[in-house]
Design an enzyme around this catalytic site. Structure first.
Site, PDB file in Angstrom:
ATOM      1  N   LYS A  19       0.850  -1.204   0.000  1.00  0.00           N
ATOM      2  CA  LYS A  19       0.000   0.000   0.000  1.00  0.00           C
ATOM      3  C   LYS A  19       0.882   1.250   0.000  1.00  0.00           C
ATOM      4  CE  LYS A  19      -2.813   2.615   3.255  1.00  0.00           C
ATOM      5  NZ  LYS A  19      -4.083   2.785   2.545  1.00  0.00           N
ATOM      6  N   ASP A 603     -26.071   3.409   8.475  1.00  0.00           N
ATOM      7  CA  ASP A 603     -25.475   3.015   7.194  1.00  0.00           C
ATOM      8  C   ASP A 603     -25.486   1.508   7.005  1.00  0.00           C
ATOM      9  OD1 ASP A 603     -24.739   5.611   6.399  1.00  0.00           O
ATOM     10  OD2 ASP A 603     -22.903   5.532   7.590  1.00  0.00           O
ATOM     11  N   GLU A 669     -25.561   5.170  -3.765  1.00  0.00           N
ATOM     12  CA  GLU A 669     -24.543   5.490  -4.778  1.00  0.00           C
ATOM     13  C   GLU A 669     -25.090   5.187  -6.170  1.00  0.00           C
ATOM     14  OE1 GLU A 669     -22.041   3.557  -7.709  1.00  0.00           O
ATOM     15  OE2 GLU A 669     -23.026   2.407  -6.146  1.00  0.00           O
ATOM     16  N   HIS A 698     -14.986   8.693  -5.474  1.00  0.00           N
ATOM     17  CA  HIS A 698     -13.724   7.954  -5.507  1.00  0.00           C
ATOM     18  C   HIS A 698     -12.675   8.623  -6.367  1.00  0.00           C
ATOM     19  CE1 HIS A 698     -15.901   4.697  -3.572  1.00  0.00           C
ATOM     20  NE2 HIS A 698     -14.703   4.327  -3.165  1.00  0.00           N
ATOM     21  N   CYS A 730     -21.153   8.832  -1.695  1.00  0.00           N
ATOM     22  CA  CYS A 730     -20.683   8.156  -0.479  1.00  0.00           C
ATOM     23  C   CYS A 730     -20.014   9.193   0.415  1.00  0.00           C
ATOM     24  CB  CYS A 730     -19.717   7.031  -0.883  1.00  0.00           C
ATOM     25  SG  CYS A 730     -19.292   5.902   0.455  1.00  0.00           S
TER      26      CYS A 730
HETATM   27  N1  GLN Z   1     -21.235   7.430   6.890  1.00  0.00           N
HETATM   28  C1  GLN Z   1     -20.124   6.804   6.238  1.00  0.00           C
HETATM   29  C2  GLN Z   1     -19.222   7.872   5.631  1.00  0.00           C
HETATM   30  O1  GLN Z   1     -19.732   8.877   5.232  1.00  0.00           O
HETATM   31  C3  GLN Z   1     -20.576   5.871   5.148  1.00  0.00           C
HETATM   32  C4  GLN Z   1     -19.428   5.212   4.472  1.00  0.00           C
HETATM   33  C5  GLN Z   1     -19.784   4.089   3.516  1.00  0.00           C
HETATM   34  O2  GLN Z   1     -20.820   4.037   2.952  1.00  0.00           O
HETATM   35  N2  GLN Z   1     -18.894   3.186   3.287  1.00  0.00           N
HETATM   36  O3  GLN Z   1     -18.033   7.697   5.520  1.00  0.00           O
HETATM   37 ZN    ZN Z   2     -21.041   4.684   0.924  1.00  0.00          ZN
END
Ligand code: GLN
Ligand code: ZN
Length: 762
Positions: A19, A603, A669, A698, A730
Site C-alpha cells: 500500500k 449506514d 450510490e 472515488h 458516499c
Molecule cells: N457514513 C459513512 C461515511 O460517510 C458511510 C461510508 C460508507 O458508505 N462506506 O463515511
Molecule cells: Zn457509501
C-alpha cells in the site's frame, strides 16, 4: 505423497508495504523504477515465505499492482474507449488511470468480488479489440523460477468468469467476445507450456453460480479448446466461495484437476462427489483450509475430511489446498501483541494457514501420528475459546432471544411518518445532504495518533474534534446544505469505531486486508457476545447540533454492515450475530433520540455483499438482514427520521428488500454504476425518501454542475420529486478539503437549478 497448494497470497505485506509503495508512487514520492523494485521485493518475499513453509504448489501471478481483474483486462488490451489507448503494453499511468480516474476520464466502475469485501475493476469491453499485450503469468513464472527456484503455478482468471464480470457488451455477443479472447488465452497457455510450466490454475469462480445452457456449452468449448491446444499442460480448474452448480459437467471437462471449496461449499461439493463419484484421471484440489476466515482449523476435523475425500478419489490425486486465495485474510498472527491469549491462540491468518496446509499434507502422507502433538495443541486452543466467558453471556442471549420474536415495526406507516416529518422539519424540495464523513486530513490523522500514543489527553483530543466539527458545521451552512453531519472526525473506520465501543469485539494491530486498490481495511473480530456498554456517538452529534439550527443527522453503522465487515465467530449463526448487533445499536439510536437528535442515519453499505451466492439461500438472508435493520431503528418516534445509506454494489435486484427496511430516506450510490440503478427504478418505483448520489467520490475530479443536473433530471424521470434528496455517492473522508468544498458547492448549485426547473412538479 499428498501435496499442499495455495491459491494466492495477500499482496499487501505484513506491514502494508505494498500500500505504501503504491501511494508513494501515486504521490510522486517514488520514481517508477524504484516503485517496480519495491514491488518486486514484496512479491519475492511472499513467494519465499511460502517456499520456506514448505508449500508444494505456490501460485504465481496472483500478485498485482492494483487488481487482478484489471491486470487481465490490461493484458488483453481491453481499455475503456475514453482513455484513447493506442495499443502495446499498458503503461502504469494508463493502468492507474483506469482504476482511479484522470482529470479527463472517469475511472472504471469497481464492484465487489463475489460475496467478499474485495473490489475489482469492471472490464469495459465496449470498443476494445483484444490483443495479448504481455504474457503476465509467464513473466511471473520465470521470475519465481529464476530468482527463487520455485516451480510456480501461474494463476489466471478464466475466460468465462472474465466475460461474466465484464461490461460494455450485449449478452447476445458473448460468443463473439469469446472468440476474440480464446486465442489470446491459448497463446498465454501455449507460451506457458513451452516454458515447461507444469500446473496452471484457471480461476472460474463463476461456476458456483447459476449459468445458462449456452454458458455451459461455452465452458465446454473453452476447456476443450485448451485441452487440444496445450495437451501437456496440467490445468487446475479452480472454483471457490461455494459449491459448484454443475458438478457433472465440470468434472467431465478435459482438465487435469478440479479445485473445489470444502469450506464454504462443503455440503454441496461433498455430496456431489459422494453421489456422482470423481473421475479417476483427475486431481482433486481439496480446499479444506478456509481462505477467507481467520479461525484456526480443527486439524482433527480437517484430517477426517481429507481422509473421507481421499477415499473418493484415486490415491495420490488429492491436493490439500486453501479454499480460495488467501487475499481475503491478514498476513500473520505472529506480530500481534495485544490480543487475549484465548483469542490469539485460536487464530490463523495467511502464514498460519500455510503451516496448517503443510501439516495436513504431511499427516495425510505419513499418518496422523506424525502430527499428534499439533493435533492436541489445536484441540486445546479451540476448546479454550469455546469455554470463554465472552462467548457465553446469558444476559445478552436472553435479551436478544426476546426481542427477535417481536415485530420490528415503526409505530406508523411511511406515509404518515413522512407527513409528520415534513411538518416538523420543513425541508425544501430536494433536500441536500452528505453521507457522513468529511476529509480525514493529515491533521486529523495526526491528532488521532497523538491521542492513541497518549501524547494527547482525552480532553485535548476531544477539543480538537470539536474544532473540526465547528469548521465543518460552518462550512456546510455556508455551502447551503440542508441536513448537516458532524463529519465523523473521531472515527478511523465506520466499523472499527463501533467495535471498539461495544463488548464482544477484538482488534488486531496488523490484521489488514485489501479492500480495493491500495485501500486496506482492518476488520474487527467479533469473537464474543455483542453488547452495548455506553453511548458511542451522542456527544459529538449533540455538540454539532448545538452549533446550528439546521438538523444534524446522527450517524451509525448498521448491524449487517458491522457484521459483514468484521471477521465473525463461527460457533453461532450470522443471523444471531446480526440480532445481537441490532439490539446493541438500537440502544444507541434511542440514546441519540433522547439527546434531541431527530434524524439518524444507519449506514448499511454492506448488506448486499453478505448475500449468499446461491439464489436459493438469498431470500432467507435478506429477510433476517432487513429484520436486523428494523430491529435497530423501529423504536423511535414517528417524527424521528431514519436514514440509511448504501453504495458500490448491484442494488437493482434487491430494491424490494431495501424498501422493506422501511428507512424514511435512503442515500444510494449511483454514478459508478453509470445510471443502471436509475434504470431499475423504471421497473420498480421506490416509495420512500431517496437520494441518488449525483457524483462519484472515488475520484479527485470536481464534478461540473451540468453533470449533476443531468443526473438529477434523469433520476426525476423515475422517482417522485417529493421524496427526492440530493447527495454525493458516499462519504467524503478520502477526499481533500478544497475538492470537497468545491464539489459540494457545485452540488448545491445543481440543486438550486433543479428546484427552479421542477418546483412546478412538486
Ligand atoms: N457514513 C459513512 C461515511 O460517510 C458511510 C461510508 C460508507 O458508505 N462506506 O463515511
Ligand atoms: Zn457509501
Amino acid at each position: 505423497m499428498t501435496i499442499s497448494s495455495v491459491l494466492g497470497y495477500p499482496r499487501i505485506g505484513a506491514n502494508r508495504e505494498w500500500k505504501k509503495a503504491l501511494e508513494g508512487f501515486w504521490s510522486g514520492k517514488l520514481e517508477e523504477s524504484e516503485f517496480h523494485g519495491q514491488l518486486e521485493e514484496i512479491r519475492l518475499n511472499h513467494l519465499r515465505k511460502q517456499q520456506e513453509k514448505g508449500i508444494d504448489l505456490i501460485a504465481v501471478n496472483d500478485f498485482s499492482y492494483y487488481d487482478h481483474i484489471l491486470d487481465t483486462a490490461a493484458m488483453f488490451g481491453i481499455i475503456p474507449k475514453r482513455f484513447a489507448y493506442e495499443g502495446g503494453i499498458v503503461p502504469l499511468s494508463l493502468y492507474y488511470g483506469i482504476a482511479r480516474g484522470t482529470k479527463d476520464a472517469t475511472a472504471s466502475e469497481m464492484t465487489k468480488w463475489f460475496n467478499t469485501n474485495y473490489h475489482y475493476i469492471v472490464p469495459e469491453l465496449d470498443g476494445a479489440l483484444p490483443v495479448l499485450t504481455e504474457n503476465k503469468p509467464l513473466t511471473a513464472y520465470r521470475e519465481a523460477k529464476e530468482k527463487l527456484g520455485i516451480e510456480g503455478k501461474p494463476v489466471i482468471v478464466g475466460p468465462l468468469t472474465f466475460l461474466k464480470l465484464s461490461k460494455g457488451y450485449n449478452k447476445s455477443e458473448t460468443d463473439v467476445w469469446l472468440e476474440r479472447l480464446l486465442p489470446l488465452y491459448i497463446q498465454v497457455l501455449q507460451e506457458l507450456a513451452a516454458e515447461g510450466v507444469q500446473w496452471v490454475q484457471i480461476d472460474e469462480p463463476i461456476l458456483v453460480t447459476k449459468l445458462s445452457a449456452d454458458d455451459l456449452q461455452r465452458l465446454k468449448t473453452v476447456y476443450e479448446a485448451f485441452a487440444s491446444a496445450v495437451p501437456g499442460l496440467n490445468i487446475m480448474l479452480q472454483t471457490y466461495f461455494e459449491s459448484v452448480e454443475y458438478y457433472k459437467e465440470i468434472v467431465s471437462l478435459p482438465v487435469k484437476g478440479i479445485g473445489l471449496d470444502f469450506v464454504h461449499g462443503l455440503s454441496g461439493n461433498l455430496s456431489a462427489i459422494k453421489e456422482q463419484g470423481f473421475p479417476a484421471d483427475k486431481f482433486l484440489g481439496a480446499g479444506v483450509i478456509d481462505g477467507r476466515g481467520i479461525w484456526k482449523a480443527s486439524l482433527r476435523e480437517k484430517l477426517a475430511l481429507i481422509d473421507e475425500l481421499s477415499g473418493l478419489v484415486t490415491a495420490d490425486q488429492l491436493i490439500v489446498q486453501s479454499s480460495c486465495s488467501l487475499l481475503h485474510v491478514p498476513v500473520t498472527v505472529g506480530n500481534e501483541k495485544k490480543l487475549a491469549a484465548e483469542l490469539q491462540n485460536a487464530l490463523a491468518f495467511a502464514d498460519e494457514k500455510l503451516s496448517e496446509l503443510v501439516l495436513l499434507a504431511k499427516a495425510q502422507s505419513e499418518g496422523g501420528a506424525q502430527i499428534a502433538k499439533e493435533l492436541e495443541e489445536c484441540d486445546r486452543d479451540l476448546e479454550a475459546l469455546k469455554q470463554s466467558g465472552v462467548r457465553n453471556r446469558t444476559d445478552i442471549k436472553q435479551a436478544v432471544a426476546a426481542i427477535s420474536t417481536q415485530k420490528a415495526e415503526r409505530s406508523v406507516p411511511f406515509a404518515e411518518r413522512h407527513a409528520a416529518q415534513q411538518n416538523k422539519w420543513q425541508l425544501p424540495l430536494f433536500p441536500t445532504t452528505t453521507i457522513g464523513s468529511f476529509p480525514q486530513s493529515a491533521e486529523v490523522r495526526k491528532a488521532r495518533q497523538l491521542w492513541r500514543k497518549a501524547e494527547w489527553s482525552n480532553e485535548q483530543y476531544a477539543n480538537f474534534i470539536r474544532e473540526q466539527i465547528d469548521i465543518w458545521i460552518k462550512l456546510q451552512e455556508e455551502i447551503g446544505l440542508d441536513v448537516l453531519v458532524h463529519g465523523e472526525f473521531e472515527r478511523t473506520d465506520m466499523v472499527e469505531f463501533f467495535g471498539e465501543k461495544l463488548a464482544g469485539f477484538a482488534f488486531t494491530q496488523f490484521g489488514w486486508v485489501q479492500s480495493y486498490g491500495s485501500r486496506c481495511v482492518k476488520p474487527p473480530i467479533i469473537y464474543g457476545d455483542v453488547a452495548f456498554e455506553e453511548a458511542m456517538t451522542v456527544e459529538e452529534t449533540k455538540y454539532a447540533q448545538s452549533k446550528t439550527k439546521q438538523p444534524v443527522k446522527g450517524m451509525l453503522t448498521g448491524p449487517i454492515t458491522i457484521m459483514n465487515w468484521s471477521f465473525v465467530r463461527d460457533d453461532i449463526t450470522r443471523e444471531q450475530i446480526a440480532y445481537q448487533l441490532a439490539y446493541a445499536l438500537r440502544q444507541e439510536v434511542e440514546a441519540l433520540e433522547q439527546a434531541g437528535i431527530g434524524m439518524i442515519q444507519v449506514d448499511e453499505p454492506a448488506v448486499r455483499e453478505g448475500l449468499p451466492l446461491k439464489e436459493e439461500d438469498q431470500a432467507e438472508y435478506l429477510a433476517w438482514a432487513v429484520k436486523a435493520f428494523r430491529m435497530t431503528t423501529c423504536t423511535v418516534q414517528e417524527t424521528t427520521q431514519i436514514h440509511t445509506h448504501m453504495c458500490y454494489c448491484e442494488f437493482h435486484d434487491m430494491i424490494g428488500s431495501i424498501e422493506d427496511m422501511d428507512a424514511d430516506v435512503i442515500s444510494i450510490e449511483t454514478s459508478r454504476s453509470h445510471g443502471e440503478l436509475i434504470h431499475s427504478f423504471e421497473l420498480n418505483t421506490y416509495k420512500l425518501g431517496i437520494g441518488l448520489g449525483v457524483y462519484d467520490i472515488h475520484s479527485p475530479r470536481i464534478p461540473r454542475v451540468e453533470e449533476m443536473t443531468s443526473m438529477i433530471d434523469r433520476a426525476l424521470r423515475v422517482l417522485d420529486p417529493k421524496l427526492f434528496w440530493i447527495n454525493p455517492d458516499c462519504g467524503l473522508k478520502t477526499r481533500g478539503y478544497d475538492e470537497t468544498v468545491e464539489s459540494l458547492r457545485n452540488m448545491v448549485e445543481a440543486t438550486l437549478i433543479a428546484r427552479t426547473q421542477h418546483s412546478a412538479l412538486a
